[in-house]
Design a protein around this motif. Structure first.
Motif, PDB file in Angstrom:
ATOM      1  N   LEU A  75      33.399  -0.322  -9.395  1.00 17.87           N
ATOM      2  CA  LEU A  75      34.833  -0.491  -9.153  1.00 17.87           C
ATOM      3  C   LEU A  75      35.251  -1.934  -9.412  1.00 17.87           C
ATOM      4  O   LEU A  75      34.515  -2.871  -9.083  1.00 17.87           O
ATOM      5  CB  LEU A  75      35.168  -0.137  -7.700  1.00 17.87           C
ATOM      6  N   THR A  82      20.817  -6.102  -9.246  1.00 13.10           N
ATOM      7  CA  THR A  82      22.018  -5.705  -8.496  1.00 13.10           C
ATOM      8  C   THR A  82      23.109  -5.138  -9.398  1.00 13.10           C
ATOM      9  O   THR A  82      23.812  -4.193  -9.028  1.00 13.10           O
ATOM     10  CB  THR A  82      22.607  -6.934  -7.755  1.00 13.10           C
ATOM     11  N   SER A  83      23.270  -5.733 -10.578  1.00 15.43           N
ATOM     12  CA  SER A  83      24.408  -5.380 -11.430  1.00 15.43           C
ATOM     13  C   SER A  83      24.315  -3.978 -12.036  1.00 15.43           C
ATOM     14  O   SER A  83      25.207  -3.576 -12.771  1.00 15.43           O
ATOM     15  CB  SER A  83      24.584  -6.428 -12.533  1.00 15.43           C
ATOM     16  N   GLY A  92      29.364 -12.999  -4.932  1.00 17.30           N
ATOM     17  CA  GLY A  92      30.251 -12.600  -6.029  1.00 17.30           C
ATOM     18  C   GLY A  92      30.376 -11.106  -6.197  1.00 17.30           C
ATOM     19  O   GLY A  92      29.737 -10.325  -5.493  1.00 17.30           O
ATOM     20  N   SER A 114      29.266   0.084  -7.184  1.00 21.56           N
ATOM     21  CA  SER A 114      30.101   1.288  -7.135  1.00 21.56           C
ATOM     22  C   SER A 114      30.936   1.427  -8.403  1.00 21.56           C
ATOM     23  O   SER A 114      31.763   2.332  -8.503  1.00 21.56           O
ATOM     24  CB  SER A 114      31.041   1.248  -5.926  1.00 21.56           C
ATOM     25  N   ASP A 163      15.975 -13.317 -18.467  1.00 26.95           N
ATOM     26  CA  ASP A 163      15.922 -12.446 -17.290  1.00 26.95           C
ATOM     27  C   ASP A 163      14.512 -11.883 -17.192  1.00 26.95           C
ATOM     28  O   ASP A 163      13.921 -11.490 -18.193  1.00 26.95           O
ATOM     29  CB  ASP A 163      16.932 -11.298 -17.393  1.00 26.95           C
ATOM     30  N   LYS A 164      14.006 -11.822 -15.970  1.00 25.22           N
ATOM     31  CA  LYS A 164      12.621 -11.362 -15.820  1.00 25.22           C
ATOM     32  C   LYS A 164      12.477  -9.865 -16.071  1.00 25.22           C
ATOM     33  O   LYS A 164      11.391  -9.361 -16.311  1.00 25.22           O
ATOM     34  CB  LYS A 164      12.080 -11.728 -14.446  1.00 25.22           C
ATOM     35  N   ILE A 213      25.552  -9.929 -13.909  1.00 27.00           N
ATOM     36  CA  ILE A 213      26.918 -10.258 -14.314  1.00 27.00           C
ATOM     37  C   ILE A 213      27.179 -11.765 -14.264  1.00 27.00           C
ATOM     38  O   ILE A 213      27.784 -12.333 -15.176  1.00 27.00           O
ATOM     39  CB  ILE A 213      27.977  -9.468 -13.491  1.00 27.00           C
ATOM     40  N   ASN A 214      26.676 -12.451 -13.216  1.00 26.26           N
ATOM     41  CA  ASN A 214      26.985 -13.879 -13.108  1.00 26.26           C
ATOM     42  C   ASN A 214      26.364 -14.687 -14.247  1.00 26.26           C
ATOM     43  O   ASN A 214      26.998 -15.577 -14.811  1.00 26.26           O
ATOM     44  CB  ASN A 214      26.518 -14.422 -11.748  1.00 26.26           C
ATOM     45  N   PRO A 227      19.986 -11.962  -6.011  1.00 31.33           N
ATOM     46  CA  PRO A 227      19.273 -12.018  -4.734  1.00 31.33           C
ATOM     47  C   PRO A 227      18.054 -12.947  -4.742  1.00 31.33           C
ATOM     48  O   PRO A 227      17.494 -13.240  -3.702  1.00 31.33           O
ATOM     49  CB  PRO A 227      18.845 -10.561  -4.516  1.00 31.33           C
ATOM     50  N   SER A 270      11.267 -16.776 -15.262  1.00 30.69           N
ATOM     51  CA  SER A 270      11.092 -18.187 -14.898  1.00 30.69           C
ATOM     52  C   SER A 270      10.031 -18.265 -13.807  1.00 30.69           C
ATOM     53  O   SER A 270      10.134 -17.609 -12.768  1.00 30.69           O
ATOM     54  CB  SER A 270      12.406 -18.763 -14.361  1.00 30.69           C
ATOM     55  N   LEU A 298      31.455  -8.019  -9.418  1.00 25.75           N
ATOM     56  CA  LEU A 298      31.752  -7.767 -10.832  1.00 25.75           C
ATOM     57  C   LEU A 298      33.229  -8.056 -11.094  1.00 25.75           C
ATOM     58  O   LEU A 298      33.605  -8.619 -12.119  1.00 25.75           O
ATOM     59  CB  LEU A 298      31.456  -6.303 -11.169  1.00 25.75           C
ATOM     60  N   THR A 299      34.065  -7.677 -10.131  1.00 28.90           N
ATOM     61  CA  THR A 299      35.513  -7.811 -10.289  1.00 28.90           C
ATOM     62  C   THR A 299      35.930  -9.245 -10.600  1.00 28.90           C
ATOM     63  O   THR A 299      36.897  -9.477 -11.308  1.00 28.90           O
ATOM     64  CB  THR A 299      36.202  -7.362  -8.977  1.00 28.90           C
TER      65      THR A 299
HETATM   66  C1  LIG Z   1      25.793  -1.032  -3.415  1.00 28.18           C
HETATM   67  C2  LIG Z   1      26.625  -2.072  -4.107  1.00 28.18           C
HETATM   68  C3  LIG Z   1      27.916  -1.767  -4.500  1.00 28.18           C
HETATM   69  C4  LIG Z   1      28.691  -2.741  -5.132  1.00 28.18           C
HETATM   70  N1  LIG Z   1      29.910  -2.388  -5.614  1.00 28.18           N
HETATM   71  C5  LIG Z   1      30.665  -3.281  -6.275  1.00 28.18           C
HETATM   72  C6  LIG Z   1      31.874  -2.894  -6.869  1.00 28.18           C
HETATM   73  O1  LIG Z   1      32.246  -1.731  -6.847  1.00 28.18           O
HETATM   74  N2  LIG Z   1      32.625  -3.829  -7.499  1.00 28.18           N
HETATM   75  C7  LIG Z   1      32.189  -5.139  -7.593  1.00 28.18           C
HETATM   76  O2  LIG Z   1      32.924  -5.940  -8.164  1.00 28.18           O
HETATM   77  N3  LIG Z   1      31.013  -5.534  -7.081  1.00 28.18           N
HETATM   78  C8  LIG Z   1      30.231  -4.633  -6.440  1.00 28.18           C
HETATM   79  N4  LIG Z   1      29.009  -5.005  -5.940  1.00 28.18           N
HETATM   80  C9  LIG Z   1      28.598  -6.396  -6.049  1.00 28.18           C
HETATM   81  C10 LIG Z   1      28.002  -6.712  -7.411  1.00 28.18           C
HETATM   82  O3  LIG Z   1      27.255  -5.641  -7.906  1.00 28.18           O
HETATM   83  C11 LIG Z   1      27.101  -7.934  -7.304  1.00 28.18           C
HETATM   84  O4  LIG Z   1      27.758  -8.972  -6.649  1.00 28.18           O
HETATM   85  C12 LIG Z   1      26.678  -8.449  -8.674  1.00 28.18           C
HETATM   86  O5  LIG Z   1      26.139  -7.413  -9.446  1.00 28.18           O
HETATM   87  C13 LIG Z   1      25.647  -9.567  -8.526  1.00 28.18           C
HETATM   88  O6  LIG Z   1      25.349 -10.023  -9.809  1.00 28.18           O
HETATM   89  P1  LIG Z   1      24.329 -11.221 -10.034  1.00 28.18           P
HETATM   90  O7  LIG Z   1      24.384 -11.562 -11.460  1.00 28.18           O
HETATM   91  O8  LIG Z   1      24.578 -12.298  -9.053  1.00 28.18           O
HETATM   92  O9  LIG Z   1      22.905 -10.620  -9.606  1.00 28.18           O
HETATM   93  P2  LIG Z   1      21.927  -9.619 -10.356  1.00 28.18           P
HETATM   94  O10 LIG Z   1      22.652  -8.541 -11.051  1.00 28.18           O
HETATM   95  O11 LIG Z   1      20.892  -9.223  -9.378  1.00 28.18           O
HETATM   96  O12 LIG Z   1      21.292 -10.528 -11.496  1.00 28.18           O
HETATM   97  C14 LIG Z   1      20.295 -11.477 -11.229  1.00 28.18           C
HETATM   98  C15 LIG Z   1      19.258 -11.370 -12.317  1.00 28.18           C
HETATM   99  O13 LIG Z   1      18.317 -12.434 -12.162  1.00 28.18           O
HETATM  100  C16 LIG Z   1      17.076 -11.984 -12.608  1.00 28.18           C
HETATM  101  N5  LIG Z   1      16.021 -12.853 -12.074  1.00 28.18           N
HETATM  102  C17 LIG Z   1      15.660 -13.005 -10.787  1.00 28.18           C
HETATM  103  N6  LIG Z   1      14.621 -13.868 -10.702  1.00 28.18           N
HETATM  104  C18 LIG Z   1      14.343 -14.273 -11.963  1.00 28.18           C
HETATM  105  C19 LIG Z   1      13.360 -15.140 -12.523  1.00 28.18           C
HETATM  106  N7  LIG Z   1      12.440 -15.771 -11.771  1.00 28.18           N
HETATM  107  N8  LIG Z   1      13.345 -15.313 -13.864  1.00 28.18           N
HETATM  108  C20 LIG Z   1      14.251 -14.666 -14.661  1.00 28.18           C
HETATM  109  N9  LIG Z   1      15.177 -13.828 -14.161  1.00 28.18           N
HETATM  110  C21 LIG Z   1      15.224 -13.638 -12.835  1.00 28.18           C
HETATM  111  C22 LIG Z   1      17.012 -10.551 -12.085  1.00 28.18           C
HETATM  112  O14 LIG Z   1      16.083  -9.773 -12.820  1.00 28.18           O
HETATM  113  C23 LIG Z   1      18.445 -10.081 -12.240  1.00 28.18           C
HETATM  114  O15 LIG Z   1      18.664  -9.311 -13.408  1.00 28.18           O
HETATM  115  C24 LIG Z   1      28.179  -4.046  -5.344  1.00 28.18           C
HETATM  116  C25 LIG Z   1      26.870  -4.349  -4.961  1.00 28.18           C
HETATM  117  C26 LIG Z   1      26.088  -3.369  -4.367  1.00 28.18           C
HETATM  118  C27 LIG Z   1      24.658  -3.685  -4.017  1.00 28.18           C
END
Ligand SMILES: Cc1cc2nc3c(=O)[nH]c(=O)nc-3n(C[C@H](O)[C@H](O)[C@H](O)COP(=O)(O)OP(=O)(O)OC[C@H]3O[C@@H](n4cnc5c(N)ncnc54)[C@H](O)[C@@H]3O)c2cc1C
Length: 541
Positions: free
Chosen positions: A61, A54-55, A375, A59, A46-47, A26-27, A229, A192, A377-378
């Motif tokens: 929500l 994570t996304s 962060g 939940s 994205d790899k 999402i970020n 992560p 990357s 999704l909200t």
């Molecule tokens: C159990 C659970 C419940 C949650 N419930 C909610 C909720 O109800 N509402 C809400 O708002 N939030 C919720 N969250 C939080 C939310 O899901 C996360 O904060 C959010 O999805 C994080 O997004 P992100 O883009 O930072 O990370 P990610 O979605 O992990 O995206 C990072 C991306 O980077 C890519 N990547 C990593 N290394 C490399 C590389 N070397 N080269 C290329 N790509 C790479 C990965 O493949 C990945 O797709 C929840 C989280 C969890 C775990």
């Protein structure tokens, strides 16, 4: 292979981008959509598949963070409530208000009256945007939700938040799709391997096409690390030092057959005192979650996790028979990347679950590098805006600073879609077993692209046939996915562009005659290989 992806792979090494975003969760997705709409030259890689980490494990929500009221983080609650309201307004058919129906047990750490007053305060902090909260007597709960176990309960309360109707990963893809529409070169399965800044001030990111192992250097003036992560690991590979780092909290969900016909989230306090949800998911119910500190971004559902969720649900619902692992249709497991100060690392935090869930955008202006920590999704629209502002401050000219980069098409377009659908009696074509009319469903999933689907159905009425029983996906939708949704593996379609893999049992999927046709539409001559690969991956322990 998706021809859109092939074209983007061919172009990604050709130019110097203003910004390269690493990570398509999402970020990263909102960052790319916002910057591309405002006129920056953007690439995103994205790899894995977009939203495949994570996304896809949340939940689902969009919530104002009612639980943070307990730790008096009213500023965070206010911000999340405003973000939730903004999302509901911007995506009225995707992010929808839903009632949370909470049961209180005598002897809980807070009395019922205090919690009821808390919901009124939450409503006020959220600008009264949703329906009013309501106190529930035990008799009301027994009448309205007879499935709820009321032994030891003195009643409960009801309040509103919102949920993502079509799943988190599909929601993320909306932003990836928007970024593509605005000219972003986005590629999934492109990893990357590390980045280095040259003497000319341009970042060179060495990237590997995971599907072919070919390596390409991607050049950009600014590098945005949105690897969720993996942010810390990636910063290590770019020799970037930050004041924050991540710690990880594992959360799991189990998906079971629908437990209650009512469209509401049942809310309980689990044995560990945390909020615990029973969430509608199409024809199924999603239950969870947990909050366990782990050291690695890669986490799995353990027997203990499963037992915790099932025991809690069995204690709190009156089911005809207790749920067992055999009732689980699918599982979700992810780690929440939580931002902490690099020195502390959260190691000495007394109450792990109270660690803040705020996001942090850390900018290294000298290196022209941004890292996005934490962060929700909200809060995604704010993240997009915030990153764009930092990028502008670093000197990238955004010629369309006010361009709107999110939201559903305007009301006139929706009305026109409804009108055209009515004239062709689209909803009369819906299978009687379908839980939802086609018109709202297609509009919600595809927005303005749904006009093309109407055209496909007018041209060939077989386009409206459901290909996979129980999945509510039409032949024309799969054709659209093949053209526009950069699907590389069958899992991309079944688990992220749709939620089929979460709601249809694996046995039913294996037997679905339409799955072969879907593979042909998606992968052409590679259909059988992709089909075999999908089930081989699932059979792997
Ligand atoms: C159990 C659970 C419940 C949650 N419930 C909610 C909720 O109800 N509402 C809400 O708002 N939030 C919720 N969250 C939080 C939310 O899901 C996360 O904060 C959010 O999805 C994080 O997004 P992100 O883009 O930072 O990370 P990610 O979605 O992990 O995206 C990072 C991306 O980077 C890519 N990547 C990593 N290394 C490399 C590389 N070397 N080269 C290329 N790509 C790479 C990965 O493949 C990945 O797709 C929840 C989280 C969890 C775990």
């Amino acid at each position: 292979m998706s021809s859109l992806r092939t074209a983007n792979v061919a172009r990604i090494g050709e130019t110097v981008f203003d910004v390269l975003v690493v990570g398509g969760g999402i970020n990263g997705a909102v960052t790319a959509a916002c910057l591309a709409a405002r006129g920056a030259k953007v690439a995103l890689i994205d790899k894995g598949d977009f939203a495949s980490f994570t996304s896809q494990e949340s939940s689902n929500l969009a919530w104002g963070g009612i639980k943070y009221m307990e730790s008096f983080e009213f500023g965070l609650v206010r911000k999340l409530c405003m973000s939730r309201n903004h999302l509901i307004r911007s995506y009225p058919s995707t992010v929808q208000e839903i009632r949370f129906y909470a049961v209180h047990t005598r002897g809980f750490r807070h009395g019922l009256l205090k919690l009821v007053l808390g919901t009124w305060l939450y409503w006020l902090i959220g600008n009264f945007f949703t329906q009013k909260p309501r106190r529930l007597s035990a008799a009301t709960i027994a009448r309205e939700e007879p499935i709820v176990e009321l032994t030891g309960s003195d009643g409960g309360f009801e309040y509103s938040d919102a949920y993502l109707h079509d799943n988190d990963a599909r929601f993320v893809f909306k932003f990836i799709r928007a970024a593509l529409d605005y000219g972003c070169i986005a590629v999934n399965y492109f990893e990357s391997l590390g980045s280095k800044r040259g003497d000319d001030g341009v970042w060179v990111t060495q990237a590997r096409d995971v599907t072919s192992s070919a390596e390409i250097a991607i050049r950009s003036r600014i590098l945005v690390n949105a690897a969720g992560p993996y942010v810390d690991a990636l910063n290590g590979r770019a020799a970037v030092r930050t004041a924050h780092r991540h710690v990880f909290s594992k959360g799991i969900h189990l998906i079971v057959d629908r437990l209650t016909p009512n469209r509401r989230v049942l809310t309980f306090f689990a044995d560990d005192g945390r909020l615990f949800f029973v969430i509608p998911m199409g024809p199924r119910t999603c239950i969870g979650t947990t909050d366990t500190r782990v050291e690695s971004p890669v986490a799995h559902v353990t027997d203990e996790d499963r037992r915790f969720v099932l025991d809690n649900i069995n204690k709190r619902l009156r089911l005809p028979a207790p749920l067992t692992p055999a009732d689980v249709i699918a599982e979700r497991c992810g780690v929440r990347p939580l931002a902490v100060a690099a020195g502390n690392g959260g190691k000495r935090t007394a109450d792990w679950t109270q660690l803040s869930r705020k996001h942090v955008v850390e900018v290294d202006a000298a290196a022209r590098h941004l890292s996005i920590f934490g962060g929700k999704l909200t809060d995604c629209l704010n993240v997009g805006e915030e990153v764009a502002e930092h990028v502008r401050a670093l000197g990238v000219v955004l010629p369309y600073p006010d361009a709107r980069w999110y939201g559903e098409p305007p009301d006139e377009a929706r009305r026109e879609f409804w009108h055209q659908a009515k004239l062709m009696d689209l909803d009369g074509m819906t299978s009687p077993r379908s839980s939802e009319m086609l018109t709202p469903r297609l509009w919600r999933r595809y927005g303005a692209q749904a006009f093309g689907l109407l055209e496909d159905i007018r041209r060939d009425p077989s386009m409206v046939e459901v290909l996979i029983e129980g999945a509510e996906y039409l032949r024309c939708e799969i054709e659209l996915a093949a053209r526009h949704e950069m699907i590389v593996k069958l899992d991309d379609f079944l688990r992220r562009r749709s939620k089929i893999a979460l709601v249809v049992t694996e046995d039913a999927l294996r037997e679905a005659p339409g799955l072969h046709e879907a593979c042909e539409l998606l992968f052409g001559s590679a259909a059988q290989d992709r089909y075999d690969e999908y089930f081989a991956d699932r059979d792997r322990p």
